[in-house]
Scaffold this motif. Structure first.
Motif, short mmCIF file in Angstrom:
data_model
loop_
_atom_site.label_atom_id
_atom_site.label_comp_id
_atom_site.label_asym_id
_atom_site.label_seq_id
_atom_site.Cartn_x
_atom_site.Cartn_y
_atom_site.Cartn_z
N GLN A 71 0.74 -1.35 0.18
CA GLN A 71 0.05 0.09 0.05
C GLN A 71 0.94 1.26 -0.06
O GLN A 71 0.55 2.10 -0.81
N ALA A 72 1.90 1.40 0.87
CA ALA A 72 2.86 2.59 1.00
C ALA A 72 3.64 2.70 -0.41
O ALA A 72 3.89 3.68 -1.02
N ALA A 73 3.89 1.40 -1.12
CA ALA A 73 4.54 1.77 -2.53
C ALA A 73 3.67 2.29 -3.25
O ALA A 73 4.40 3.06 -4.42
N GLY A 74 2.37 1.90 -3.32
CA GLY A 74 1.37 2.37 -4.24
C GLY A 74 1.34 3.91 -4.07
O GLY A 74 1.28 4.68 -5.33
N GLU A 75 1.10 4.37 -3.02
CA GLU A 75 1.14 5.86 -2.63
C GLU A 75 2.12 6.73 -3.15
O GLU A 75 2.19 7.78 -3.47
N ALA A 76 3.35 5.84 -3.12
CA ALA A 76 4.65 6.56 -3.63
C ALA A 76 4.88 6.44 -5.02
O ALA A 76 5.99 7.27 -5.65
N ALA A 77 4.15 5.80 -5.80
CA ALA A 77 4.34 5.69 -7.41
C ALA A 77 3.85 6.88 -7.94
O ALA A 77 2.82 6.88 -8.23
N GLN A 78 4.86 7.75 -8.13
CA GLN A 78 4.31 9.17 -8.70
C GLN A 78 5.38 9.44 -9.79
O GLN A 78 6.69 8.84 -9.75
N PRO A 79 5.19 10.31 -10.67
CA PRO A 79 5.87 10.69 -11.80
C PRO A 79 7.07 11.46 -11.07
O PRO A 79 7.05 12.11 -9.98
N GLY A 80 8.35 11.39 -11.48
CA GLY A 80 9.55 11.74 -11.08
C GLY A 80 10.21 11.09 -9.87
O GLY A 80 11.38 11.33 -9.52
N VAL A 81 9.63 9.98 -9.42
CA VAL A 81 10.26 8.89 -8.20
C VAL A 81 10.96 7.71 -9.07
O VAL A 81 10.47 7.50 -10.07
N THR A 82 12.09 7.41 -8.54
CA THR A 82 12.47 6.28 -9.00
C THR A 82 12.17 4.97 -8.49
O THR A 82 11.82 4.98 -7.50
N THR A 83 12.59 3.98 -9.21
CA THR A 83 11.96 2.53 -8.85
C THR A 83 12.89 2.28 -7.43
O THR A 83 12.28 1.69 -6.77
N ASP A 84 13.87 2.84 -7.35
CA ASP A 84 14.81 2.58 -6.23
C ASP A 84 14.12 3.15 -4.90
O ASP A 84 14.11 2.71 -3.78
N HIS A 85 13.35 4.14 -5.04
CA HIS A 85 12.77 4.96 -3.99
C HIS A 85 11.68 4.05 -3.54
O HIS A 85 11.46 4.07 -2.41
N ILE A 86 11.00 3.44 -4.52
CA ILE A 86 9.89 2.51 -4.36
C ILE A 86 10.52 1.22 -3.19
O ILE A 86 9.85 0.96 -2.32
N ASP A 87 11.69 0.91 -3.73
CA ASP A 87 12.35 -0.16 -2.89
C ASP A 87 12.44 0.22 -1.39
O ASP A 87 12.41 -0.21 -0.37
#
Length: 295
Positions: A71-87
């Motif tokens: 759920q937190a990953a989904g909230e963080a999935a925004q334009p300009g964000v890296t996939t490493d930030h999701i990690d």
């Protein structure tokens, strides 16, 4: 790339290439690790298909924590964000809840979740790739807690996504839930894939055959295979009360044919068509499935 894929893909977004992979994130020594961490094999990838009441209770808690991180990953999935930030987001939520990221150190995988963007079918490695409006991102999270795993994933829309890509994401979710609905004690596991494959085909999509759902408990993958296509007469294990397993169809807009990057993990569609996936860990009860990876 087909003409359809060209206009579904965000304007200016080229086919994906590997980014820069950052360092492995640390885990406090107090958090229990799976036995495979630091080894080149996963001995625990075996075990009974039917679980005891004690194991089920532990899988239920691990699954809940995995769902929180997803759920937190989904909230963080925004334009300009890296996939490493999701990690990083997933890693932090798991650790805050006392869980170990099951993928971290699993057979050489060095990140705390999988991030599969656009044409990546599965097992994408979080890196320096920056998400753009119009992308779709699958995040696959598994939590290890008290000796068991809970596994889930979802595909998120990043910014303003083309309607056909939105439809793909919706149909992938619907396919998973249709598979869940038909899973019942006394039926063969291949009934799940039969329903999924027929459903997505009606919408001009394909269900990937070479990557499957699996039994999950004390083993990350305990040997039980859940196909997402009509595999009969193969994969004829009988569904039983007390089983804990995942249903996680990967659905493509184009061909399901795939190839793997040189990193040994990232699987992409050969035609670079978009792919979407959803996954729940479920418990089979006498009355049918109970989804465990819920908040």
């Amino acid at each position: 790339m087909t003409v359809e894929q060209e206009w579904i893909r965000p304007e200016g977004r080229a086919e994906l290439v590997p980014g820069t992979i950052g360092p492995r994130r640390s885990v406090p020594a107090a958090i229990e690790r799976p036995e495979y961490v630091g080894r080149d094999e996963a001995v625990s990838d075996t075990g009974p298909y039917v679980q005891s009441a004690d194991v089920i209770a532990r899988v239920r808690e691990a699954s809940r924590i995995a769902a929180l991180a997803l759920q937190a990953a989904g909230e963080a999935a925004q334009p300009g964000v890296t996939t490493d930030h999701i990690d990083a987001v997933v890693h932090d939520v798991l650790l805050q809840n006392g869980a170990y990221p099951s993928t971290l150190g699993y057979l050489g995988f060095e990140k705390s979740c999988c991030t599969s963007l656009n044409e990546v079918i599965c097992h994408g490695i979080p890196d320096s790739t920056v998400m753009e409006s119009g992308d779709i991102l699958n995040v696959d999270v598994t939590a290890y807690l008290h000796g068991v795993h809970g596994d889930c994933n979802a595909t998120f829309l990043v910014g303003d996504v083309h309607p056909r890509a939105q439809d793909l994401v919706e149909k992938a979710y619907d396919a998973m839930m249709r598979g869940v609905k038909v899973a019942r004690p006394g039926r063969e596991v291949n009934v799940i894939g039969r329903v999924i494959e027929k459903f997505v085909a009606r919408h001009g999509m394909e269900s990937v055959q070479d990557y499957t759902g699996h039994g999950v408990a004390e083993g990350f993958h305990n040997g039980l295979i859940i196909p997402h296509y009509d595999s009969a007469p193969m994969f004829d294990d009988m569904i039983e009360e007390g089983m804990t397993f995942t249903i996680e169809p990967m659905v493509t807009l184009g061909s399901q044919a795939w190839e793997q990057w040189d990193d040994g993990w990232t699987v992409v569609t050969k035609d670079r068509s978009f792919s979407a996936q959803f996954e729940h860990t479920m418990l089979m009860t006498a009355d049918g499935p109970e989804l465990l990876t819920v908040v």
